[in-house]
Motif scaffolding. Structure first.
Motif, PDB file in Angstrom:
ATOM      1  N   GLU A  62      28.993  14.413  34.432  1.00 45.75           N
ATOM      2  CA  GLU A  62      29.556  15.763  34.412  1.00 45.75           C
ATOM      3  C   GLU A  62      29.170  16.536  35.673  1.00 45.75           C
ATOM      4  O   GLU A  62      30.004  17.210  36.289  1.00 45.75           O
ATOM      5  CB  GLU A  62      29.045  16.495  33.166  1.00 45.75           C
TER       6      GLU A  62
ATOM      7  N   GLU B 241      31.204  15.380  38.657  1.00 44.81           N
ATOM      8  CA  GLU B 241      32.550  15.958  38.683  1.00 44.81           C
ATOM      9  C   GLU B 241      32.514  17.432  39.081  1.00 44.81           C
ATOM     10  O   GLU B 241      33.312  17.880  39.899  1.00 44.81           O
ATOM     11  CB  GLU B 241      33.205  15.814  37.309  1.00 44.81           C
ATOM     12  N   ASN B 242      31.590  18.182  38.492  1.00 41.42           N
ATOM     13  CA  ASN B 242      31.516  19.625  38.740  1.00 41.42           C
ATOM     14  C   ASN B 242      31.187  19.966  40.190  1.00 41.42           C
ATOM     15  O   ASN B 242      31.635  20.987  40.702  1.00 41.42           O
ATOM     16  CB  ASN B 242      30.488  20.285  37.826  1.00 41.42           C
ATOM     17  N   TYR B 243      30.370  19.139  40.834  1.00 40.90           N
ATOM     18  CA  TYR B 243      29.908  19.458  42.187  1.00 40.90           C
ATOM     19  C   TYR B 243      30.533  18.569  43.259  1.00 40.90           C
ATOM     20  O   TYR B 243      30.073  18.563  44.398  1.00 40.90           O
ATOM     21  CB  TYR B 243      28.377  19.357  42.251  1.00 40.90           C
TER      22      TYR B 243
ATOM     23  N   THR C 193      21.292  22.100  36.650  1.00 41.82           N
ATOM     24  CA  THR C 193      22.227  23.011  37.307  1.00 41.82           C
ATOM     25  C   THR C 193      21.469  24.062  38.118  1.00 41.82           C
ATOM     26  O   THR C 193      21.841  24.376  39.250  1.00 41.82           O
ATOM     27  CB  THR C 193      23.138  23.693  36.265  1.00 41.82           C
TER      28      THR C 193
END
Length: 105
Positions: A42, A45-47, A98
């Motif tokens: 995840e 994908e997010n970064y 995060t």
């Protein structure tokens, strides 16, 4: 998708990266590593494009694992400009990772 780091590509993919890198040291037989796997995917994908997130199998890459003295897995190294700037050992919540990523950028 998370990158796959190896003894052969570690220098090019991680140490010479133009963006910060998170390296997840793991093994297929490690329970806590399996718990972290969806979180790592995840984050990848997010970064994507701003932080490179990848995995390094300690059984397949013993040279890098020993160089960074990885004794427990999962261990996550936060690397910027070729230097380790932070480390997390063990399974941790996504929010904790995060927070560390935001400080890296």
């Amino acid at each position: 998708m998370a990158h796959k780091f190896t003894d052969d590509n570690f220098e090019q993919e991680v140490l010479k990266s133009q963006v910060p890198v998170i390296v997840d040291f793991y093994a297929d037989w490690c329970g806590p590593c399996k718990m972290m796997a969806p979180i790592i995917e995840e984050l990848a994908e997010n970064y994507e494009g701003t932080v490179k997130v990848g995995k390094l199998n300690v059984d397949e890459a013993p040279n890098v694992s020993s160089k960074y003295r990885v004794m427990s897995i999962p261990t996550l190294l936060f690397i910027k400009d070729g230097e380790v700037v932070d480390t997390v050992v063990g399974a941790v919540p996504k929010g904790q990772l995060t927070d560390k990523i935001e400080k890296l950028k």
